[in-house]
Design an enzyme around this catalytic site. Sequence first.
Site, PDB file in Angstrom:
ATOM      1  N   THR A 146     -22.826   4.680 -22.839  1.00  0.00           N
ATOM      2  CA  THR A 146     -23.539   5.905 -23.219  1.00  0.00           C
ATOM      3  C   THR A 146     -22.583   6.768 -24.032  1.00  0.00           C
ATOM      4  OG1 THR A 146     -23.017   6.811 -21.026  1.00  0.00           O
ATOM      5  CG2 THR A 146     -25.213   5.878 -21.346  1.00  0.00           C
ATOM      6  N   LYS A 172     -18.776   0.614 -17.464  1.00  0.00           N
ATOM      7  CA  LYS A 172     -19.038   1.744 -18.346  1.00  0.00           C
ATOM      8  C   LYS A 172     -18.744   3.021 -17.570  1.00  0.00           C
ATOM      9  CE  LYS A 172     -22.031   4.260 -18.966  1.00  0.00           C
ATOM     10  NZ  LYS A 172     -21.988   5.749 -18.752  1.00  0.00           N
ATOM     11  N   THR A 183     -17.653   3.385  -9.614  1.00  0.00           N
ATOM     12  CA  THR A 183     -17.780   4.291 -10.747  1.00  0.00           C
ATOM     13  C   THR A 183     -19.160   4.120 -11.327  1.00  0.00           C
ATOM     14  OG1 THR A 183     -16.736   5.060 -12.750  1.00  0.00           O
ATOM     15  CG2 THR A 183     -16.839   2.680 -12.420  1.00  0.00           C
ATOM     16  N   GLU A 267     -14.600  11.948 -21.187  1.00  0.00           N
ATOM     17  CA  GLU A 267     -15.218  12.611 -22.339  1.00  0.00           C
ATOM     18  C   GLU A 267     -14.322  13.719 -22.884  1.00  0.00           C
ATOM     19  OE1 GLU A 267     -19.837  11.823 -21.027  1.00  0.00           O
ATOM     20  OE2 GLU A 267     -18.799  13.622 -20.344  1.00  0.00           O
ATOM     21  N   ASN A 390     -21.397  17.278 -23.375  1.00  0.00           N
ATOM     22  CA  ASN A 390     -22.286  17.498 -22.247  1.00  0.00           C
ATOM     23  C   ASN A 390     -23.261  18.646 -22.435  1.00  0.00           C
ATOM     24  OD1 ASN A 390     -21.621  15.593 -19.870  1.00  0.00           O
ATOM     25  ND2 ASN A 390     -19.621  16.169 -20.714  1.00  0.00           N
ATOM     26  N   SER A 395     -29.874  15.223 -26.460  1.00  0.00           N
ATOM     27  CA  SER A 395     -30.399  15.253 -27.839  1.00  0.00           C
ATOM     28  C   SER A 395     -30.093  13.949 -28.566  1.00  0.00           C
ATOM     29  CB  SER A 395     -29.779  16.422 -28.599  1.00  0.00           C
ATOM     30  OG  SER A 395     -28.380  16.281 -28.692  1.00  0.00           O
TER      31      SER A 395
END
Length: 395
Positions: A146, A172, A183, A267, A390, A395
Amino acid sequence: MLDDLPLGFSAGAVACAFKKEGRDDLGIIFSDRPCTLAAMFTKNIFCAAPVQVCKQILAAGGDVRAIIANSGQANACTGEQGLNNCHHIQREAAAMLGIRANEILLISTGVIGAQFDMGKWDKNLPLLAKSPGSRDAEGFTRAIMTTDAFPKFASRDVDLSGGSVRLTVMAKGAGMICPNMATMLCVAITDALVPRVEWQRMFEQAVNNTFNRVTVDGDTSTNDTILGLANGASGVAAATSADYDLLSQALTEILAKTAYMLVQDGEGASKVLHITVEGAKNDGDAALAARSVGNSQLVKTAIYGGDANWGRIINAVGYSGVSANPDEVGLYLCGIERFRKGQPVNDDMEEELARQLRKKDVEIRIILGSGPGKSGLLASDLGHEYVTLNSDYRS
């Protein structure tokens, strides 16, 4: 390389546009024979529908043949319809693959609260069923990404008493990572023959020493799942205590490598914090202190900015809930002692610390006292990109 998987396993994937056009987002791992299953799952009480299905299969103790994984929709907080959709997928895929529905495990990742677009599933399941052999470990891993910046997978061969076997791990995860089992999504497969009880024991031990010692943002997902499939296709059995130890060690090492990649890919992260705590009254206190530091936004942002603000680390230890005498606590940052017996030391090392903090890996060592307890944790720093990713995730 399409031959990088253990013997008897094949991988495939298709693009369904669950969230974005033009990329694989539905993958399959298929075994040409029954597999012994080991698994661990999220402790989040809102566990997703596929987690519930996998739990039932594990509890039943039967063999499995396939894992179907999707990205883009988590199928979490979707009620009875979410479970019905899982069972529909199992039935349809089983008929196409020539196996039983309860031999198919499901794992999902993506936005919480959205029902599956079953039209897209029904359209693409026939293509997925024909796809095993078209992808390798990397190809399957890309289908479940993702916000990941890169695919996380690794393989290694293990020499047991009866011959060589292969372990492959595909995972992932980049955000919503503070696991209490594993995870986001992880699949570990081997062509070794392993007794069910020993396989589950190895998994629990390896996960507790690796995936359960990482954090990115302090959030535990509704979908956290790790699945382990052992199909015995190599003809080599883990049959002795020495074999169990070798396979367990290899599993721990390969999961540790994967866990590091998850934190590395946090991230917007730029650094990996290697937090060790020692001298605690027990291992539980040590783990509590380590996780408090690793989840502290003030610590994470300081490390991101290269600011040697060690007071934030001591502060996080102080509110962690551990039992410790402040006059016995010590702290080393990047190998440089900065706090000893309640007061700062080496104030003249700030320039050197600033230089050390430019490195990718940052060591934080905390001494709570003279007790036997110790623990470790990998954590990411926290930068601007985390907010960017985040704040517009849907979107």
